[in-house]
Structure formats: C-alpha cells, structure tokens
Design an enzyme around this catalytic site. Structure first.
Site, PDB file in Angstrom:
ATOM      1  N   GLU A 113       1.999  10.247   4.672  1.00  0.00           N
ATOM      2  CA  GLU A 113       1.490  10.740   3.386  1.00  0.00           C
ATOM      3  C   GLU A 113       1.419  12.259   3.357  1.00  0.00           C
ATOM      4  O   GLU A 113       1.679  12.883   2.332  1.00  0.00           O
ATOM      5  CB  GLU A 113       0.112  10.136   3.072  1.00  0.00           C
ATOM      6  N   ASP A 128      -1.789  10.554  -7.313  1.00  0.00           N
ATOM      7  CA  ASP A 128      -1.074  11.834  -7.278  1.00  0.00           C
ATOM      8  C   ASP A 128      -0.323  11.998  -8.600  1.00  0.00           C
ATOM      9  O   ASP A 128      -0.526  11.220  -9.540  1.00  0.00           O
ATOM     10  CB  ASP A 128      -0.124  11.884  -6.068  1.00  0.00           C
ATOM     11  N   TYR A 136      -6.343  11.960  -2.460  1.00  0.00           N
ATOM     12  CA  TYR A 136      -5.104  11.172  -2.489  1.00  0.00           C
ATOM     13  C   TYR A 136      -4.827  10.557  -1.109  1.00  0.00           C
ATOM     14  O   TYR A 136      -4.617   9.344  -0.992  1.00  0.00           O
ATOM     15  CB  TYR A 136      -3.918  12.061  -2.913  1.00  0.00           C
TER      16      TYR A 136
END
Ligand code: SF4
Length: 560
Positions: free
Chosen positions: A255, A356, A338
């Site tokens: 991520e 996001d 996020y």
C-alpha cells in the site's frame, strides 16, 4: 428562459384541454404540495400554485390559461462560481434556461431538455433532483410572431443543474443569440432584466447549498453496491503478489508503494523488497543505502524512510509485528487513515474503509456528488458512510473490490467504462452520462517553480555526486552538484573552477524538467570534464552508479 421570453415556442398553445386524468392530477398535486417553502412569502406562492391547479386542473400545463407552468434551470459549473446563461436580444439581457411545460409533467425532464436545446450542453447532471423553487413571474402583454399575447403569469418551477464548463456550448438561433458562462460575481453587470438579479442570486445560493448537501444523504445507494461489486470482484480481481497471503506486513509495504505509483510498476519493486526484507525486524535494521536502492525510481523517498521508522517501533513495541488496531497503526510514521484502513480491512477483516482518490472518484460519481474531494471532511464522510455498509464476512474483498473498480472500470482519465460497470444501474453520473464532471477537485495551489543549474561533472571516468541536506525535497539523498538559478556558459565554467575542479570545456548543455508534487525543477544541465577529482565530491563509476548508489530519478534521467 426568461418569463418574458416565454412564448418562444408556440407548439401546443392551442391544444384542446383533454379530459382530466385523475392520476395525473393527483400526481401533480402531490408534486407541488411536497415542495417545502423556504419562507412565508414562498408559502403564499405555493398556495397560489395550488389554487391555480385546483382551478385549471391539467390545463395548468398548457398555455391556454392566464397562469400556466414553466420550468427553468439554474445551471452552475462544478466550482459553483459560474452560471450558464443565454442571451435574448429582445430583452437585451442574459438569463437562465427553461421553457413551457407544454403538457409535460416530468418537470425535471423539461428542465434538462430545454437547457440542452438552448445551450448545446449534453453532460448535464442533477445532484439535487427536487424542485428548487416555485415563483410567480408576471409577463406583460406583448406581440410574438405578429400575434398579440395577453398579459399572463408564469407559474415557474426551478431546478438546479450542473454542467461541465469545458464542454462546447453553442446558441440555438431559434431560442437565443448567444450562450456563455457568467462569473457569478459579474451577474450584476450582465443581468439587465428587472427583478431577476435578486432571484438569480437567491437561487444560486440555494442551488449550491442543496447540491452540496444532498448527495451526502444518499447512503442508501452505498448499501446496494456491496453485492454487485463483490460478485464483479470475484470474476475480475487481478492476481497480485501482495494478494496471495493477505499478510499484514506485505499489505502495508504494497500500500505504501502503491501511493502515487501504478500497480504494474509496483509489482517488480514489491517482489525485490520482500525478498530482501521479509519482516519488520529486517526492515528496521536495513542499511539506508540498501533501502534507497530498493526504492530507487519509485520517488517520494520519505515513504521508505518512514517505513524503516515504523518498523523500528513495531520491533520495540509490538513484538516485531504490525499492531492489530487501527488507532495504533495510525500512530506510526507514514501511516494515515488510508493505509491503516487497508491493512485492518484486508489483513484483519475489520470494517475499516481505505478511502483514497480512486474510491472517492467512484463514490462521487455514484451519487453525482459535487463536493470537493480534496476537502478532508468529504473523505471523512466517505469513510463513515462506507464503514456502515461493510459486509460482515468479506471486509478484505470489499476494500479491494472498490480499489479494483476505481483502477479498472471507473477510471480517472478518459471515459469510465460505464456500460461494463457492475454499479451502472445504481450510479447517477453513469446514467446521466455526466461522469466527466466528477469528482470535483477545487484548484490546488499552483506548484512552485524553481530554476536549477545542474552539473554532470566527469573526471577520469567517474561522475561527481554529493549528498543533499537533511531538509527539503529529496533530503539526505544523492544528487548531482547543482545550484539555484540558470547560469550562462561562462558563469557555469567559473562556478566549476571555484570548486577546484580545473574544468576543460563544456561538452554538452541541455534543459530538462522534473515535477514533484509541490515543486517543479527547470534544470539547465552542463556536462563538463574536469582534470582533477576534488575531494568535496564523491566520485562514482558507472557500475557503482547503476548497482549500489540510489540516485533519485530527477537526476538519474539526466544521465540518459
Ligand atoms: Fe463509474 Fe460509470 Fe460505474 Fe458510475 S457507472 S461507478 S461512473 S464506471
């Protein structure tokens, strides 16, 4: 339309009144009754509408009566600072769009049709699909196409619409002589029609308020997306290395890498990174140069520095593992809502959305929401609304399905693939063909521009490098020698002389640009050979440059 200009279409004006279909009448009554007046004055207007309806019944929709229904639109751009207006020569003024109902009870449909016809705009959206205002607009007796038209009253219904100001607009010669976007602050100068300016100003404010607030209330749409989205994901999910194990460490690394970087690019980086550093403990102890080398080309180097700092905390406080709570993850360097949401939902099966830009794009299109997605409150609202609809047993898949839809179908640039979208039947922008209007991002601060002179200094087969300072862009990383401003050839040579390098001549001179998030470097590059290698630089061979030194892309691209 201007209430004055109302009679621009004569069709239906002599249409006989048909027997009253009771269903139509009761529908019309309930439509007008459901309007909630904003003031006492508006309450009186509403009762006048209802009295006229009682008196004329369905004939109120035709021009046969001295009071009849017209429909107008306040058409704004997505920034709510411009209004789409049309110019009527006879009134010497710009005005809103609209026309007679002429028997049509689908008033919103009339508003859309009239605006399309008058302006040429096709991507119209209606984030607030309710009546915005009821107004009585008197029309003086006048002549139209050689016929006398008696004074009458327009029972005007207004809707608020959004349009893309980038779209081509064109006047319709039957209706008006020009179409333009008017800056709302300039309305006073262009609106010459008596009494209309205050009405426009009132309705623009109302349109803006309603269009901003209403989509947020459409939470019901979100609960309906879960099932079609998951079935689509089951069939279309891509096979990605970090999806194999749903391991918290791997999810976290992927991520962070995926921020600002495409999936295809990340795949190779991810494999190399995980092979070299397969746990928080290894990451915490990794040599900085190795880390930068593993990250080289991904950019945004603070991300990898924060990875190491966070890994050190995982080792000292969490037994070498990622914490299992959203709040604890949030406290770690480089982890925001996020990433914490992604790790907790994907690895731990928690109902923590990862919102996001991709997810915000899908959500804002789903409900044609003109809220500015760069505003933190909009992201927070999305997190809250999504958390409420997470499925109990498939949190990981739901998070990834939303991301996947944003990446593969509801794409950012170019046309989203609405006909192939599993959410099409639920999506307002998809159905209205107005996806290009969303998401709305209010203009960001202009990127700062900086001129630099950069030196490719070579001596005895080696290239001069130095370390950047600990603050600012690319802090602590390798760089090519450089200075602020653009130097002339002579200035460049004497600059290098002052570095005690004994330059010979300039081999090459070219310009290059590198764009960071907040800054843009306009680089003037001099390639110069020097007779001696000054100790104030680190001199590296080509092989070292490519295998051990992590030179940021902004500089590395100058070597090609
Ligand atoms: Fe996006 Fe179109 Fe799907 Fe709506 S229908 S979510 S705009 S791709």
């Amino acid at each position: 339309m201007s209430h004055h200009a109302s009679l621009k279409k004569e069709k239906n004006c002599n249409a006989p009144s048909s027997p009253v279909p009771q269903r139509g009448l009761s529908h019309l009554t309930s439509l007008l009754s459901s309007y909630n007046p904003y003031s006492k004055e508006e309450a009186l207007t509403k009762s006048y509408f209802l009295r006229c309806l009682e008196k004329y019944e369905m004939d109120i929709l035709t021009r046969n009566r001295d009071a009849h229904i017209t429909v107008s639109s306040i058409v704004l751009n997505v920034s709510f600072d411009k209004m789409l207006m049309v110019y009527h020569n006879i009134y010497d003024s710009l005005s809103w769009t609209g026309g007679h109902a002429d028997g049509d009870m689908d008033f919103l449909g009339v508003a859309l049709k009239e605006t399309r016809e008058e302006t040429g705009v096709t991507t119209l959206s209606c984030p607030y699909p309710f009546i915005l205002s009821l107004d009585t607009l008197p029309v003086k007796a006048h002549c139209k196409n050689g016929k006398k038209v008696d004074a009458h009253v327009h029972l005007n219904i207004t809707y608020a619409l959004l349009a893309d100001e980038r779209e081509k607009i064109c006047p319709n010669p039957d209706e008006n002589s020009s179409v333009c976007w008017v800056d709302i602050s300039q309305l006073e100068d262009v609106c010459k029609e008596k009494g209309m300016l205050p009405l426009y100003q009132k309705l623009i404010k109302r349109a803006k308020d309603n269009m901003t607030c209403y989509p947020a209330q459409r939470k019901d749409v979100l609960s309906k997306i879960v099932s079609p989205l998951l079935s689509w994901y089951d069939r279309h999910a891509r096979i990605l290395p970090w999806r194999e194990k749903n391991d918290p460490y791997e999810i976290w690394i992927s991520e962070i890498m995926l921020q600002q970087t495409r999936v295809e690019t990340v795949k190779g980086y991810f494999d190399r990174f995980i092979s070299a550093l397969d746990s928080p403990a290894r990451l915490a102890q990794a040599d900085d140069d190795l880390l930068l080398k593993l990250w080289e080309g991904l950019g945004y180097y603070n991300r990898v520095k924060n990875l190491k700092k966070a890994a050190a905390i995982m080792v000292s406080d969490y037994g070498g593992n990622l914490p299992r709570s959203y709040d604890a993850l949030l406290r770690l360097p480089g982890i925001g809502p996020y990433t914490a949401g992604a790790v907790c939902s994907i690895a731990y099966g928690m109902k923590t959305p990862a919102v996001d830009g991709n997810v915000l794009r899908v959500l804002s299109r789903l409900s044609a929401d003109p809220s500015d997605i760069l505003h933190p409150a909009v992201r927070k609202r999305a997190e809250k609304n999504l958390a409420a609809v997470y499925p109990d047993d498939r949190c990981a898949d739901f998070t990834q399905a939303l991301m996947e839809l944003g990446a593969l179908v509801c794409v950012p640039n170019g046309a989203p693939e609405c006909p192939n979208c599993p959410l099409f039947s639920l999506c307002t922008a998809g159905k209205e063909k107005s996806a290009s209007l969303y998401p709305v991002k209010k203009s960001k601060k202009a990127r700062k521009k900086e001129n630099l002179t950069v030196f490719l200094l070579r001596s005895h087969g080696k290239l001069a490098l130095s370390r950047r300072g600990e603050k600012g862009v690319l802090s602590g990383q390798w760089e090519l020698p450089n200075t602020i401003g653009h130097l002339s050839d002579n200035q460049a040579l004497s600059y290098v002389k002052d570095l005690e390098l004994r330059p010979s001549s300039i081999l090459k001179r070219f310009e290059a640009k590198h764009i960071f998030t907040h800054i843009e470097w306009n680089m003037l590059v001099y390639e110069i050979t020097a007779e001696r290698q000054s100790p104030s630089f680190t001199w590296v061979s080509d092989s070292e440059l490519y295998h051990t030194v992590a030179l940021p892309t902004a500089f590395k691209k100058l070597l090609r």
